[in-house]
Design an enzyme around this catalytic site. Structure first.
Site, PDB file in Angstrom:
ATOM      1  N   CYS A   2      47.200  35.609  55.323  1.00 19.78           N
ATOM      2  CA  CYS A   2      48.339  34.718  55.843  1.00 19.78           C
ATOM      3  C   CYS A   2      48.052  33.186  55.087  1.00 19.78           C
ATOM      4  CB  CYS A   2      48.060  34.549  57.499  1.00 19.78           C
ATOM      5  SG  CYS A   2      47.921  36.053  58.148  1.00 19.78           S
ATOM      6  N   ARG A  27      51.475  34.205  50.372  1.00 24.51           N
ATOM      7  CA  ARG A  27      49.996  34.623  51.221  1.00 24.51           C
ATOM      8  C   ARG A  27      50.758  35.737  52.482  1.00 24.51           C
ATOM      9  NH1 ARG A  27      45.679  32.148  49.981  1.00 24.51           N
ATOM     10  NH2 ARG A  27      44.683  32.852  51.963  1.00 24.51           N
ATOM     11  N   TRP A  75      51.029  37.506  57.577  1.00 26.90           N
ATOM     12  CA  TRP A  75      51.178  38.890  57.105  1.00 26.90           C
ATOM     13  C   TRP A  75      50.264  39.669  58.046  1.00 26.90           C
ATOM     14  CZ3 TRP A  75      47.733  42.818  55.394  1.00 26.90           C
ATOM     15  CH2 TRP A  75      48.487  43.665  54.777  1.00 26.90           C
ATOM     16  N   ASN A 101      43.784  32.872  60.054  1.00 30.86           N
ATOM     17  CA  ASN A 101      44.078  34.003  58.710  1.00 30.86           C
ATOM     18  C   ASN A 101      42.657  34.698  58.984  1.00 30.86           C
ATOM     19  OD1 ASN A 101      44.491  35.048  56.458  1.00 30.86           O
ATOM     20  ND2 ASN A 101      43.563  33.467  55.294  1.00 30.86           N
ATOM     21  N   GLY A 102      42.773  36.059  59.029  1.00 35.78           N
ATOM     22  CA  GLY A 102      41.521  36.878  58.900  1.00 35.78           C
ATOM     23  C   GLY A 102      41.789  38.213  59.949  1.00 35.78           C
ATOM     24  N   GLU A 490      49.030  49.820  34.928  1.00 39.05           N
ATOM     25  CA  GLU A 490      49.424  48.518  35.572  1.00 39.05           C
ATOM     26  C   GLU A 490      51.042  48.400  35.174  1.00 39.05           C
ATOM     27  OE1 GLU A 490      48.134  46.306  36.776  1.00 39.05           O
ATOM     28  OE2 GLU A 490      49.739  44.503  36.077  1.00 39.05           O
ATOM     29  N   LYS A 494      53.216  47.484  38.667  1.00 43.96           N
ATOM     30  CA  LYS A 494      54.334  46.474  38.603  1.00 43.96           C
ATOM     31  C   LYS A 494      55.719  46.961  38.979  1.00 43.96           C
ATOM     32  CE  LYS A 494      52.525  43.398  38.363  1.00 43.96           C
ATOM     33  NZ  LYS A 494      51.148  43.948  38.447  1.00 43.96           N
ATOM     34  N   GLU A 497      55.517  47.745  43.023  1.00 48.24           N
ATOM     35  CA  GLU A 497      55.267  47.142  43.851  1.00 48.24           C
ATOM     36  C   GLU A 497      56.465  45.946  43.958  1.00 48.24           C
ATOM     37  OE1 GLU A 497      52.227  44.002  43.681  1.00 48.24           O
ATOM     38  OE2 GLU A 497      52.218  44.312  41.371  1.00 48.24           O
ATOM     39  N   HIS A 513      49.104  68.815  32.024  1.00 44.04           N
ATOM     40  CA  HIS A 513      48.219  69.328  33.148  1.00 44.04           C
ATOM     41  C   HIS A 513      48.994  69.236  34.293  1.00 44.04           C
ATOM     42  CE1 HIS A 513      45.076  69.997  30.513  1.00 44.04           C
ATOM     43  NE2 HIS A 513      45.299  68.944  29.855  1.00 44.04           N
ATOM     44  N   LYS A 612      49.855  38.074  48.551  1.00 47.89           N
ATOM     45  CA  LYS A 612      49.386  38.102  47.221  1.00 47.89           C
ATOM     46  C   LYS A 612      48.012  38.079  47.067  1.00 47.89           C
ATOM     47  CE  LYS A 612      49.174  36.321  42.839  1.00 47.89           C
ATOM     48  NZ  LYS A 612      49.661  37.049  41.896  1.00 47.89           N
TER      49      LYS A 612
HETATM   50  C1  AGP Z   1      48.805  43.159  41.440  1.00 55.37           C
HETATM   51  O1  AGP Z   1      50.102  43.008  40.948  1.00 55.37           O
HETATM   52  C2  AGP Z   1      48.954  43.039  43.002  1.00 55.37           C
HETATM   53  N1  AGP Z   1      49.455  42.001  43.472  1.00 55.37           N
HETATM   54  C3  AGP Z   1      47.361  43.408  43.476  1.00 55.37           C
HETATM   55  O2  AGP Z   1      47.061  44.776  43.251  1.00 55.37           O
HETATM   56  C4  AGP Z   1      46.400  42.545  43.197  1.00 55.37           C
HETATM   57  O3  AGP Z   1      46.267  42.674  41.829  1.00 55.37           O
HETATM   58  C5  AGP Z   1      45.089  43.059  43.927  1.00 55.37           C
HETATM   59  O4  AGP Z   1      45.372  42.807  45.363  1.00 55.37           O
HETATM   60  C6  AGP Z   1      44.034  42.227  43.352  1.00 55.37           C
HETATM   61  O5  AGP Z   1      44.011  40.649  43.919  1.00 55.37           O
HETATM   62  P1  AGP Z   1      43.013  39.842  43.004  1.00 55.37           P
HETATM   63  O6  AGP Z   1      43.094  39.803  41.817  1.00 55.37           O
HETATM   64  O7  AGP Z   1      43.264  38.441  43.661  1.00 55.37           O
HETATM   65  O8  AGP Z   1      41.576  40.232  43.622  1.00 55.37           O
END
Ligand code: AGP
Length: 617
Positions: A2, A27, A75, A101-102, A490, A494, A497, A513, A612
């Site tokens: 958050c 966040r 969040w 936050n936590g 990767e 992308k 997500e 396979h 994020k």
């Molecule tokens: C990547 O696009 C995502 N937002 C997510 O997988 C991110 O890479 C992951 O949560 C790790 O975050 P960090 O690099 O801040 O540790």
């Protein structure tokens, strides 16, 4: 995770809080709220489910006043995104407001105890137990001074808690004071003239001040309009170091771009230069990485490397495994941080661990760091956010200097992490097997990469057309070999997500396979097939997909025009050595996912269910 923003000073707080929350919305954006306190009897809470815009509309209608305030964008971890579950939360008196936050891991037992003691809960959240605890201890405290009563109540309440917290607290009977505390969730103090701020990260503050104090775990801070003080949980004055934020307000704005993600994709020529700046020595034909805090002798003795991270950082770590093994011949393994923290990995005295994290706050990556240190392994961080928890708990490390990355989908921080890992490969390689000529060649090739990224970005419109053609696919496969296998993962991450299309990444050879069973006309395959030793192998895989009427998009090196005959679309990248390919092959995939998401009307910068940085387990 958050976002928290607090303000106390001479200005009306609500617009400052709203602007700060807007900058922290990445966040978490399930709900938002604020509590305001001011001269006289003002003490008001406004909170709404949904995006911050909903809160802004409510604040405009109600026009709450106050020159002190705390606010929160959520969040959801416990309890659905509703008005009632939005922060701030209160105690039974209604005079205390708290944002958090936590995660409070023992919240259920605390909640049961509090209910048995007659407390009434208004939400399903774990946070609310904290507001009731602080409220009760405030009522019971015998401290003569209101501020000390509030600090004492916060201290006592957090001593009962298991879990993580970054909190800000206000009480109607203690005007002119905001109390903050942190354990495991970031909290930073902004230092202004006649005003002070609290925030979860500095991007909420740079519009007002770039002078900040990063709080440490167990710190408790009180802020007033003209002063602030930090104490440890034993009550001793805590060490305070004033830092200067290394970016400006405009760095944390979209500028002329429609989304932060697109801006950050286009920033990569510059962010990559920043990752390399001052770290390439032509005299020594190697990389210069001062933050490792290791002597040449200690570096030379490293006989095993472990790389850990989550999500995109994990993919960068996977690239590192190939790079470091091929350049430095040091056995290197990569592990997802959330798995590493529970594995019982055999290690030796010359094992070196790196944790990769853009935010520097990811709870699983932090846990992997702490597990490594618990076993006596030297652990270094490859991090973007300066003074983040991982950066501060590591034994040293390398900042990637990518600047703030606001889009939830990581883009520029992936390429900057890969660039730093490449520098590590060069450094260790030159300690062992690489000649000075090899080192100089690598330096030349690295310095040429930013312009090559720019060349790819010139194809954006063409990539947009390809994306729009496949925007309604049933799913997508991303295939690559060797260093481009992590890039395939990767690209798939992308795509899923931000466009919500189910996508998966595989080593190309895995097609036979099982994966090939998925191939059908509605399911395009993206092949990362640059000009390298396995190009022909990739071509065979493409043929296998084509024979089953699967659409194929290929990313390949300029000049390999033969792929046009056997694919639906080809995106060309400039030639570069194999070991640098991920820095280029990922760019078309970032753009492909971006424009697919735009075509599907998705919220690119704030995709559903995501945040994020994952600071809760
Ligand atoms: C990547 O696009 C995502 N937002 C997510 O997988 C991110 O890479 C992951 O949560 C790790 O975050 P960090 O690099 O801040 O540790």
């Amino acid at each position: 995770m958050c976002g928290i923003v607090g303000y106390i000073g001479k200005r009306q707080a609500s617009p400052i809080l709203l602007d700060g929350l807007r900058r922290l919305e990445y966040r978490g954006y399930d709900s938002a709220g604020m509590a305001l306190m001011g001269a006289g009897d003002e003490f008001q809470i406004v909170k709404r489910a949904g995006r911050i815009e909903n809160l802004r509309q409510a604040v405009n209608e109600i026009s709450p006043r106050g020159d002190a305030g705390i606010s929160h964008t959520r969040w959801a971890t416990h309890g659905a995104p509703t008005d009632a579950n939005a922060h701030p939360h209160c105690d039974d008196s209604g005079k205390l407001a708290l944002v958090h936050n936590g995660v409070i891991e023992n919240y259920q037992s605390l909640r049961d105890q509090l209910i048995a003691q007659g407390e009434t809960f208004a939400s399903e959240t774990d946070t609310e137990v904290l507001s009731h605890l602080v409220g009760r201890y405030f009522e019971k405290s015998t401290e003569p001074d209101g501020e000390q009563r509030l600090v004492h109540a916060v201290k006592t309440a957090i001593s009962k808690v298991k879990g993580t917290y970054g909190i800000a607290v206000m009480h109607k009977e203690v005007p002119g004071v905001i109390v903050g505390a942190r354990l495991g969730s970031p909290l930073v103090v902004g230092l202004g003239e006649g005003e002070h701020f609290l925030a979860s990260d500095v991007s909420a503050l740079v519009a007002h001040t770039r002078d900040v104090v990063y709080l440490n775990d167990y710190d408790i801070v009180t802020i007033h309009p003209d002063s602030y003080s930090v104490q440890s949980h034993e009550g001793q004055p805590a060490e305070v170091k004033v830092s200067r934020v290394d970016f400006t307000e405009s760095d944390a704005e979209k500028g002329d771009f429609e989304h932060f993600m697109l801006k950050e994709i286009f920033e990569q020529p510059i962010s990559l230069q920043n990752a390399l700046r001052g770290r390439l020595s032509r005299d020594e034909c190697t990389a210069i990485l001062g933050g490792l805090n290791m002597t040449q002798q200690e570096l030379r003795q490293v006989d095993r490397i472990i790389l850990s991270g989550c999500g995109t950082a994990f993919h960068a770590a996977m690239v590192g495994e190939y790079l470091i093994e091929s350049m430095a011949r040091i056995p290197t393994e990569v592990e997802i941080a959330s798995e590493f923290r529970y594995r019982n990995v055999p290690t030796g005295k010359n094992t070196l661990q790196f944790v990769l994290s853009q935010s520097g706050e990811t709870i699983d990556t932090l846990a992997a760091l702490r597990e490594a240190k618990r076993k006596g392994i030297r652990c270094l961080g490859v991090v973007n956010n300066v003074a983040s928890t991982i950066a501060r708990e590591s034994d040293g490390g390398v900042y990637i200097h990518a600047g703030p990355e606001i889009g939830v989908a990581a883009t520029k921080t992936f390429t900057s992490q890969v660039a730093v890992i490449t520098l590590l490969g060069l450094l260790f390689g030159r300690i062992h097997h690489l000649s000075s000529v090899d080192g100089l060649e690598m330096i030349d090739e690295l310095e040429a990469i930013p312009d090559k990224i720019s060349a790819i970005l010139h194809q954006t419109e063409r990539i947009r057309e390809i994306a729009e053609k496949h925007a309604h696919a049933d799913g997508m496969l991303f295939m690559g070999r060797q260093l481009n296998y992590p890039v395939a993962l990767e690209g798939a991450l992308k795509m899923k997500e931000i466009s919500y299309i189910y996508a998966s990444g595989h080593p190309s050879a895995e097609l036979k396979h099982g994966v090939i069973a998925l191939v059908k006309p509605e399911l395009p395959s993206v092949f990362i097939a640059p000009d390298d030793a396995v190009f022909d192998k990739n071509v065979s895989n493409i043929e296998e997909v084509r024979a089953r009427k699967g659409p194929v998009i290929a990313v390949t090196t300029e000049g390999r025009t033969e792929l046009e005959r056997i694919t639906d679309d080809v995106i060309y990248i400039p030639d570069c050595p194999t070991y640098l390919q991920p820095l280029l092959t990922v760019i078309p995939l970032q753009l492909l996912s971006y424009y697919t998401a735009v075509a599907r009307g998705c919220d690119v910068d704030k995709p559903r269910n995501l945040a994020k940085s994952v600071t809760v387990e």
